[in-house]
Design an enzyme around this catalytic site. Sequence first.
Site, PDB file in Angstrom:
ATOM      1  CG  ASP A 157      33.224  42.886  85.940  1.00  0.00           C
ATOM      2  OD1 ASP A 157      33.694  43.554  86.881  1.00  0.00           O
ATOM      3  OD2 ASP A 157      32.133  43.167  85.379  1.00  0.00           O
ATOM      4  N   GLY A 192      40.594  38.661  70.784  1.00  0.00           N
ATOM      5  CA  GLY A 192      41.922  38.132  71.076  1.00  0.00           C
ATOM      6  C   GLY A 192      41.811  36.731  71.646  1.00  0.00           C
ATOM      7  N   GLY A 222      15.317  40.221  90.102  1.00  0.00           N
ATOM      8  CA  GLY A 222      16.580  40.537  90.786  1.00  0.00           C
ATOM      9  C   GLY A 222      16.569  41.975  91.292  1.00  0.00           C
ATOM     10  CB  ALA A 223      15.584  43.535  94.415  1.00  0.00           C
ATOM     11  CB  VAL A 268      23.727  47.112  91.607  1.00  0.00           C
ATOM     12  CG1 VAL A 268      24.147  48.556  91.554  1.00  0.00           C
ATOM     13  CG2 VAL A 268      24.403  46.418  92.760  1.00  0.00           C
ATOM     14  CB  SER A 316      19.234  42.717  86.743  1.00  0.00           C
ATOM     15  OG  SER A 316      18.010  42.976  87.430  1.00  0.00           O
ATOM     16  CG  HIS A 350      27.120  76.026 107.474  1.00  0.00           C
ATOM     17  ND1 HIS A 350      26.246  75.020 107.819  1.00  0.00           N
ATOM     18  CD2 HIS A 350      26.403  77.182 107.463  1.00  0.00           C
ATOM     19  CE1 HIS A 350      25.051  75.559 108.036  1.00  0.00           C
ATOM     20  NE2 HIS A 350      25.113  76.864 107.827  1.00  0.00           N
TER      21      HIS A 350
HETATM   22  P1  FAD Z   1      34.354  44.952  80.854  1.00  0.00           P
HETATM   23  O1  FAD Z   1      33.991  46.349  81.096  1.00  0.00           O
HETATM   24  O2  FAD Z   1      33.269  43.947  80.709  1.00  0.00           O
HETATM   25  O3  FAD Z   1      35.254  44.967  79.540  1.00  0.00           O
HETATM   26  C1  FAD Z   1      35.708  43.803  78.935  1.00  0.00           C
HETATM   27  C2  FAD Z   1      35.943  44.101  77.470  1.00  0.00           C
HETATM   28  O4  FAD Z   1      36.634  42.997  76.898  1.00  0.00           O
HETATM   29  C3  FAD Z   1      34.658  44.266  76.654  1.00  0.00           C
HETATM   30  O5  FAD Z   1      34.784  45.342  75.780  1.00  0.00           O
HETATM   31  C4  FAD Z   1      34.569  42.956  75.858  1.00  0.00           C
HETATM   32  O6  FAD Z   1      33.913  43.100  74.617  1.00  0.00           O
HETATM   33  C5  FAD Z   1      36.049  42.675  75.645  1.00  0.00           C
HETATM   34  N1  FAD Z   1      36.367  41.276  75.385  1.00  0.00           N
HETATM   35  C6  FAD Z   1      35.919  40.159  76.010  1.00  0.00           C
HETATM   36  N2  FAD Z   1      36.531  39.066  75.517  1.00  0.00           N
HETATM   37  C7  FAD Z   1      37.380  39.520  74.558  1.00  0.00           C
HETATM   38  C8  FAD Z   1      38.293  38.876  73.696  1.00  0.00           C
HETATM   39  N3  FAD Z   1      38.505  37.553  73.736  1.00  0.00           N
HETATM   40  N4  FAD Z   1      38.996  39.640  72.814  1.00  0.00           N
HETATM   41  C9  FAD Z   1      38.821  40.989  72.756  1.00  0.00           C
HETATM   42  N5  FAD Z   1      37.967  41.646  73.567  1.00  0.00           N
HETATM   43  C10 FAD Z   1      37.269  40.913  74.455  1.00  0.00           C
HETATM   44  N6  FAD Z   1      30.519  49.574  88.020  1.00  0.00           N
HETATM   45  C11 FAD Z   1      30.817  50.682  88.728  1.00  0.00           C
HETATM   46  O7  FAD Z   1      31.869  50.734  89.356  1.00  0.00           O
HETATM   47  N7  FAD Z   1      29.966  51.767  88.747  1.00  0.00           N
HETATM   48  C12 FAD Z   1      28.788  51.756  88.084  1.00  0.00           C
HETATM   49  O8  FAD Z   1      28.045  52.737  88.118  1.00  0.00           O
HETATM   50  C13 FAD Z   1      28.445  50.600  87.343  1.00  0.00           C
HETATM   51  N8  FAD Z   1      27.285  50.555  86.665  1.00  0.00           N
HETATM   52  C14 FAD Z   1      26.986  49.449  85.940  1.00  0.00           C
HETATM   53  C15 FAD Z   1      25.760  49.394  85.289  1.00  0.00           C
HETATM   54  C16 FAD Z   1      25.410  48.289  84.559  1.00  0.00           C
HETATM   55  C17 FAD Z   1      24.090  48.259  83.848  1.00  0.00           C
HETATM   56  C18 FAD Z   1      26.320  47.187  84.468  1.00  0.00           C
HETATM   57  C19 FAD Z   1      25.986  45.977  83.654  1.00  0.00           C
HETATM   58  C20 FAD Z   1      27.528  47.217  85.128  1.00  0.00           C
HETATM   59  C21 FAD Z   1      27.874  48.339  85.886  1.00  0.00           C
HETATM   60  N9  FAD Z   1      29.068  48.412  86.593  1.00  0.00           N
HETATM   61  C22 FAD Z   1      29.357  49.513  87.326  1.00  0.00           C
HETATM   62  C23 FAD Z   1      30.037  47.302  86.567  1.00  0.00           C
HETATM   63  C24 FAD Z   1      31.169  47.617  85.574  1.00  0.00           C
HETATM   64  O9  FAD Z   1      30.602  47.846  84.308  1.00  0.00           O
HETATM   65  C25 FAD Z   1      32.155  46.481  85.516  1.00  0.00           C
HETATM   66  O10 FAD Z   1      32.605  46.147  86.802  1.00  0.00           O
HETATM   67  C26 FAD Z   1      33.343  46.868  84.669  1.00  0.00           C
HETATM   68  O11 FAD Z   1      32.937  47.180  83.361  1.00  0.00           O
HETATM   69  C27 FAD Z   1      34.365  45.731  84.617  1.00  0.00           C
HETATM   70  O12 FAD Z   1      35.437  46.117  83.826  1.00  0.00           O
HETATM   71  P2  FAD Z   1      36.316  45.044  83.039  1.00  0.00           P
HETATM   72  O13 FAD Z   1      37.352  45.818  82.335  1.00  0.00           O
HETATM   73  O14 FAD Z   1      36.720  43.952  83.937  1.00  0.00           O
HETATM   74  O15 FAD Z   1      35.319  44.367  81.982  1.00  0.00           O
HETATM   75  P1  NAI Z   2      23.464  41.780  91.811  1.00  0.00           P
HETATM   76  O1  NAI Z   2      24.312  40.681  92.309  1.00  0.00           O
HETATM   77  O2  NAI Z   2      23.684  43.153  92.279  1.00  0.00           O
HETATM   78  O3  NAI Z   2      21.939  41.441  92.122  1.00  0.00           O
HETATM   79  C1  NAI Z   2      21.321  40.282  91.661  1.00  0.00           C
HETATM   80  C2  NAI Z   2      20.060  40.054  92.476  1.00  0.00           C
HETATM   81  O4  NAI Z   2      19.322  39.029  91.858  1.00  0.00           O
HETATM   82  C3  NAI Z   2      20.351  39.606  93.900  1.00  0.00           C
HETATM   83  O5  NAI Z   2      19.584  40.359  94.799  1.00  0.00           O
HETATM   84  C4  NAI Z   2      19.982  38.135  93.884  1.00  0.00           C
HETATM   85  O6  NAI Z   2      19.520  37.675  95.135  1.00  0.00           O
HETATM   86  C5  NAI Z   2      18.883  38.132  92.850  1.00  0.00           C
HETATM   87  N1  NAI Z   2      18.682  36.832  92.202  1.00  0.00           N
HETATM   88  C6  NAI Z   2      19.626  35.973  91.766  1.00  0.00           C
HETATM   89  N2  NAI Z   2      19.044  34.899  91.190  1.00  0.00           N
HETATM   90  C7  NAI Z   2      17.709  35.099  91.254  1.00  0.00           C
HETATM   91  C8  NAI Z   2      16.584  34.360  90.818  1.00  0.00           C
HETATM   92  N3  NAI Z   2      16.717  33.180  90.208  1.00  0.00           N
HETATM   93  N4  NAI Z   2      15.350  34.865  91.059  1.00  0.00           N
HETATM   94  C9  NAI Z   2      15.188  36.055  91.672  1.00  0.00           C
HETATM   95  N5  NAI Z   2      16.224  36.798  92.113  1.00  0.00           N
HETATM   96  C10 NAI Z   2      17.465  36.336  91.895  1.00  0.00           C
HETATM   97  O7  NAI Z   2      23.557  41.659  90.221  1.00  0.00           O
HETATM   98  P2  NAI Z   2      23.108  42.654  89.071  1.00  0.00           P
HETATM   99  O8  NAI Z   2      22.106  43.630  89.538  1.00  0.00           O
HETATM  100  O9  NAI Z   2      22.811  41.769  87.924  1.00  0.00           O
HETATM  101  O10 NAI Z   2      24.426  43.438  88.781  1.00  0.00           O
HETATM  102  C11 NAI Z   2      25.629  42.730  88.504  1.00  0.00           C
HETATM  103  C12 NAI Z   2      26.801  43.449  89.039  1.00  0.00           C
HETATM  104  O11 NAI Z   2      27.097  44.563  88.217  1.00  0.00           O
HETATM  105  C13 NAI Z   2      26.616  44.053  90.420  1.00  0.00           C
HETATM  106  O12 NAI Z   2      26.805  43.121  91.437  1.00  0.00           O
HETATM  107  C14 NAI Z   2      27.686  45.085  90.432  1.00  0.00           C
HETATM  108  O13 NAI Z   2      28.895  44.468  90.751  1.00  0.00           O
HETATM  109  C15 NAI Z   2      27.702  45.567  89.004  1.00  0.00           C
HETATM  110  N6  NAI Z   2      26.949  46.808  88.916  1.00  0.00           N
HETATM  111  C16 NAI Z   2      27.399  47.884  89.628  1.00  0.00           C
HETATM  112  C17 NAI Z   2      26.711  49.064  89.609  1.00  0.00           C
HETATM  113  C18 NAI Z   2      27.199  50.183  90.437  1.00  0.00           C
HETATM  114  O14 NAI Z   2      28.323  50.134  90.884  1.00  0.00           O
HETATM  115  N7  NAI Z   2      26.400  51.212  90.667  1.00  0.00           N
HETATM  116  C19 NAI Z   2      25.506  49.247  88.804  1.00  0.00           C
HETATM  117  C20 NAI Z   2      25.088  48.032  88.128  1.00  0.00           C
HETATM  118  C21 NAI Z   2      25.817  46.880  88.177  1.00  0.00           C
END
Ligand code: FAD
Ligand code: NAI
Length: 477
Positions: free
Chosen positions: A324, A124, A192-193, A195, A281, A456
């Site tokens: 996001d 879109g 990146g340590a 999430v 990450s 409990h």
């Molecule tokens: P997104 O989920 O990124 O969705 C955006 C959608 O828009 C996508 O389908 C994309 O293709 C589409 N899009 C983009 N631009 C366009 C366009 N121009 N036209 C049409 N479609 C488009 N969060 C948690 O709360 N719990 C978790 O356990 C968790 N685990 C995660 C694990 C990983 C590995 C990662 C990477 C993220 C995780 N997150 C988790 C974060 C979570 O995935 C995001 O915060 C969440 O997906 C954000 O939702 P959103 O709708 O903003 O965007």
């Molecule tokens: P993050 O922000 O959680 O962690 C990134 C880490 O990389 C930080 O510790 C940062 O200090 C480090 N970093 C940044 N630049 C660096 C560099 N140049 N060299 C070395 N270390 C560096 O980001 P991440 O893990 O990529 O996840 C992105 C987001 O996705 C999270 O912040 C979270 O919002 C979402 N997420 C949520 C999950 C959940 O809710 N369980 C699971 C996975 C992702």
Amino acid sequence: MSNEKQFDVVVIGGGPGGYIAAIRAAQLGFKTACIDEWSNAAGKPAPGGTCTNVGCIPSKALLQSSEHFEHAGHAFGEHGIKVSGLELDLPTMLKRKDTIVKQNNDGILFLFKKNKVSFFHGRGAFAGKTDEGYTINVSGPTTDTLTAKNVIVATGSNARQLPGAEFDEKLILSNAGALAIEAVPGKLGVIGAGVIGLEMGSVWRRVGAEVTVLEGLPTFLGAVDEQIAKEAHKLFTKQGLRINLGCKIGAITKGENDVTVEYADSTGAEQKATFDRLIISIGRVPNTNGLGIETVGLQLDERGFVVVDDECRTSLPGVWAVGDVVRGPMLAHKAEEEGVAVAERIAGQHGHVNFNTIPWVIYTSPEIAWVGKTEQQLKAEGVAYKAGTFPFMANGRARALGDTSGMVKFLADATTDEILGVHIVGPVASELISEAVVAMEFKASSEDIARICHAHPSLSEAVKEAALAVDKRSLNF
Ligand code: FAD
Ligand code: NAI
């Protein structure tokens, strides 16, 4: 072929922010469309965004499978269950994950039908504005032109690249590649340590990879309560995750089948490590490319996020943005809450998101979960507080489960006793934290939780005991 379609609300992006906003808008009686471009391997629509396709859902599927594998190998023995011939069938593990993802994609398509949301598979982009509202072109698998007075941008985020180490998803992996490694790497590097690094590092360590995590900052999980982060660091290190803090990453060089990372360690000494795979990450960046923002003049901030006010209004009348792609934590449930609130605001209702009570969970083992302020934040803000902690070691259910690591920590206002933060590292912290979220939403005191009857034996008794500990009267420790 293209055709004109007029809607009350068009949502761009079908992740948790977008698809939930679309459903809520349709529930409120609006003629609603949702556009999402994600396709599965067969080229079919795969709504659900990052969360469903390469985030929350597949990562939790692999975390569960890998935990079963680890328990079968190490934890079952003490229960008197002998396992012989334990073997990993990684293709089946990955297939199970893919099946779960597809169930979720299909579930969203079903929900769209049920709620009469029109779904468009494609990209879109804003194409202009007329008296009918904004014109949105859809291109990709389907081509269409839609118009709507209200547009919700929910385009999500993508993994941040490290300059000089572009993702190829074979050797250098983003979250997408990290969820689909076809053979367990002998040596896995993670930069990146955060999430993702900890969750994905845990998955691959449990199935046999030697995992080395290189983190730029000198502190581990800086956003987490220090006491909890310290405990988690100790536990993860004991499990075998090699976590190196304070690293300055230098050159990253790809070989035919490996990747070498040069870095300076926390003492400044030059180091070199070669890995079979490298996950990067280091955070995520908002998706606004190809959205036609210039055509309508949608304002972005200096980091590329869509600028919104507290209620998700953008710089353009009738255009909203959630999830996001805007400020705030990148969490699926935050995106969902914003999506619901925006749909309700469009309907003239008073949608509301309480940013102070958004829970965070890291799905490692043990899990880390928290809500509200950390102890270091309260100190920095000069807030007088009382703290109470309770270890799972002293909880009967945790002992029966064989999962006694970690603790629950309560932080409450020194004068009013209102709960200011709750922090957990321990078994199913992701579920236990909900009680704290509800309590904080209702502005409960630690005394309220301390006086509520908890079943409990249950892990939730550790929550009650930590609340009792705020007043130094825990009963089982
Ligand atoms: P997104 O989920 O990124 O969705 C955006 C959608 O828009 C996508 O389908 C994309 O293709 C589409 N899009 C983009 N631009 C366009 C366009 N121009 N036209 C049409 N479609 C488009 N969060 C948690 O709360 N719990 C978790 O356990 C968790 N685990 C995660 C694990 C990983 C590995 C990662 C990477 C993220 C995780 N997150 C988790 C974060 C979570 O995935 C995001 O915060 C969440 O997906 C954000 O939702 P959103 O709708 O903003 O965007
Ligand atoms: P993050 O922000 O959680 O962690 C990134 C880490 O990389 C930080 O510790 C940062 O200090 C480090 N970093 C940044 N630049 C660096 C560099 N140049 N060299 C070395 N270390 C560096 O980001 P991440 O893990 O990529 O996840 C992105 C987001 O996705 C999270 O912040 C979270 O919002 C979402 N997420 C949520 C999950 C959940 O809710 N369980 C699971 C996975 C992702």
